[in-house]
Write a protein that holds these residues in place. Structure first.
Motif, PDB file in Angstrom:
ATOM      1  N   ALA A   4       0.865  -1.164   0.000  1.00  0.00           N
ATOM      2  CA  ALA A   4       0.000   0.000   0.000  1.00  0.00           C
ATOM      3  C   ALA A   4       0.904   1.216   0.000  1.00  0.00           C
ATOM      4  O   ALA A   4       2.092   1.120   0.197  1.00  0.00           O
ATOM      5  CB  ALA A   4      -0.891  -0.030   1.228  1.00  0.00           C
ATOM      6  N   GLY A   5       0.340   2.358  -0.210  1.00  0.00           N
ATOM      7  CA  GLY A   5       1.158   3.557  -0.148  1.00  0.00           C
ATOM      8  C   GLY A   5       1.208   4.277  -1.457  1.00  0.00           C
ATOM      9  O   GLY A   5       0.176   4.641  -1.989  1.00  0.00           O
ATOM     10  N   GLU A  85       0.495   6.503  -7.382  1.00  0.00           N
ATOM     11  CA  GLU A  85      -0.802   7.153  -7.179  1.00  0.00           C
ATOM     12  C   GLU A  85      -1.002   8.323  -8.145  1.00  0.00           C
ATOM     13  O   GLU A  85      -2.064   8.458  -8.761  1.00  0.00           O
ATOM     14  CB  GLU A  85      -0.886   7.626  -5.727  1.00  0.00           C
ATOM     15  CG  GLU A  85      -2.157   8.342  -5.378  1.00  0.00           C
ATOM     16  CD  GLU A  85      -2.165   8.817  -3.941  1.00  0.00           C
ATOM     17  OE1 GLU A  85      -2.728   9.893  -3.712  1.00  0.00           O
ATOM     18  OE2 GLU A  85      -1.614   8.132  -3.056  1.00  0.00           O
ATOM     19  N   ARG A 101     -11.063  10.496   2.061  1.00  0.00           N
ATOM     20  CA  ARG A 101     -10.708   9.501   3.068  1.00  0.00           C
ATOM     21  C   ARG A 101     -11.819   9.476   4.085  1.00  0.00           C
ATOM     22  O   ARG A 101     -12.156  10.502   4.682  1.00  0.00           O
ATOM     23  CB  ARG A 101      -9.394   9.852   3.741  1.00  0.00           C
ATOM     24  CG  ARG A 101      -8.996   8.756   4.708  1.00  0.00           C
ATOM     25  CD  ARG A 101      -7.565   8.790   5.053  1.00  0.00           C
ATOM     26  NE  ARG A 101      -7.263   7.569   5.783  1.00  0.00           N
ATOM     27  CZ  ARG A 101      -6.193   7.393   6.475  1.00  0.00           C
ATOM     28  NH1 ARG A 101      -5.284   8.338   6.526  1.00  0.00           N
ATOM     29  NH2 ARG A 101      -5.989   6.259   7.108  1.00  0.00           N
ATOM     30  N   ASP A 105     -10.671   4.297   5.041  1.00  0.00           N
ATOM     31  CA  ASP A 105     -10.601   3.884   3.641  1.00  0.00           C
ATOM     32  C   ASP A 105     -10.556   5.112   2.741  1.00  0.00           C
ATOM     33  O   ASP A 105     -10.888   6.218   3.153  1.00  0.00           O
ATOM     34  CB  ASP A 105     -11.820   3.035   3.257  1.00  0.00           C
ATOM     35  CG  ASP A 105     -11.746   1.623   3.808  1.00  0.00           C
ATOM     36  OD1 ASP A 105     -10.628   1.151   4.081  1.00  0.00           O
ATOM     37  OD2 ASP A 105     -12.808   0.997   3.955  1.00  0.00           O
ATOM     38  N   TYR A 106     -10.158   4.883   1.508  1.00  0.00           N
ATOM     39  CA  TYR A 106     -10.117   5.941   0.508  1.00  0.00           C
ATOM     40  C   TYR A 106     -11.173   5.662  -0.551  1.00  0.00           C
ATOM     41  O   TYR A 106     -11.365   4.512  -0.950  1.00  0.00           O
ATOM     42  CB  TYR A 106      -8.738   5.997  -0.167  1.00  0.00           C
ATOM     43  CG  TYR A 106      -7.661   6.472   0.751  1.00  0.00           C
ATOM     44  CD1 TYR A 106      -7.277   7.816   0.765  1.00  0.00           C
ATOM     45  CD2 TYR A 106      -7.016   5.589   1.618  1.00  0.00           C
ATOM     46  CE1 TYR A 106      -6.283   8.264   1.612  1.00  0.00           C
ATOM     47  CE2 TYR A 106      -6.018   6.035   2.470  1.00  0.00           C
ATOM     48  CZ  TYR A 106      -5.662   7.371   2.461  1.00  0.00           C
ATOM     49  OH  TYR A 106      -4.672   7.809   3.311  1.00  0.00           O
ATOM     50  N   SER A 123      -6.211   1.880   0.423  1.00  0.00           N
ATOM     51  CA  SER A 123      -5.238   2.922   0.118  1.00  0.00           C
ATOM     52  C   SER A 123      -5.715   3.704  -1.109  1.00  0.00           C
ATOM     53  O   SER A 123      -6.511   3.210  -1.908  1.00  0.00           O
ATOM     54  CB  SER A 123      -3.850   2.324  -0.151  1.00  0.00           C
ATOM     55  OG  SER A 123      -3.870   1.547  -1.329  1.00  0.00           O
TER      56      SER A 123
END
Length: 145
Positions: A4-5, A85, A101, A105-106, A123
């Motif tokens: 993630a990230g 992203e 957000r 969660d996004y 993410s």
């Protein structure tokens, strides 16, 4: 390797590729080379060590005297692009409406033919990727970076 990230993991990157996303490599792009005992390694295109070379039979990724001594080069289609992203958001183009957000969660909201669709994930990059997979499927054709 599911991270993630700031970039999608390998599984989601494969889904993007399978949906028709075409990678046009640029400096700073991250990728992995599966099925060569390197599945957990992430490589970065750079001017000095890992570059894309155009050859008559198609582009290859050249490893120029780096610690990846076991690789001289790999065909571009052997590598899996791990988009960041910001790249995913850019690929959504004019369909992108917002990133939110909520409760950890996004959610990414996109507009398609006057209708909004929302994609939620743990993410931001995963939510962007889910929206892009939907758009690629809806369009029936690949997008390119």
């Amino acid at each position: 390797m599911e991270e993630a990230g700031d970039m999608v993991g390998t599984h989601l990157a494969r889904r993007l590729s399978d949906a028709g996303l075409v990678w046009k490599p640029r400096l700073g792009d991250r990728f992995t080379v599966p099925d060569r005992d390197l599945d957990d390694e992430v490589f970065v295109l750079s001017n000095m060590t890992i570059q894309v070379h155009d050859r008559p039979d198609g582009p290859i990724i050249g490893f120029n005297g780096t610690t990846e001594w076991a690789l001289d080069d790999v065909d571009l289609d052997e590598a899996i692009w791990l988009p960041r992203e910001d790249q995913l958001r850019e690929l959504l183009g004019g369909t992108f409406r917002e990133l939110r957000r909520e409760t950890g969660d996004y959610s990414v909201r996109v507009g398609v033919l006057g209708e909004d669709r929302v994609f939620t994930a743990a993410s931001a990059d995963e939510a962007y990727a889910s929206a892009l997979i939907f758009l690629l499927g809806a369009a029936g054709l690949g997008a390119s970076e």
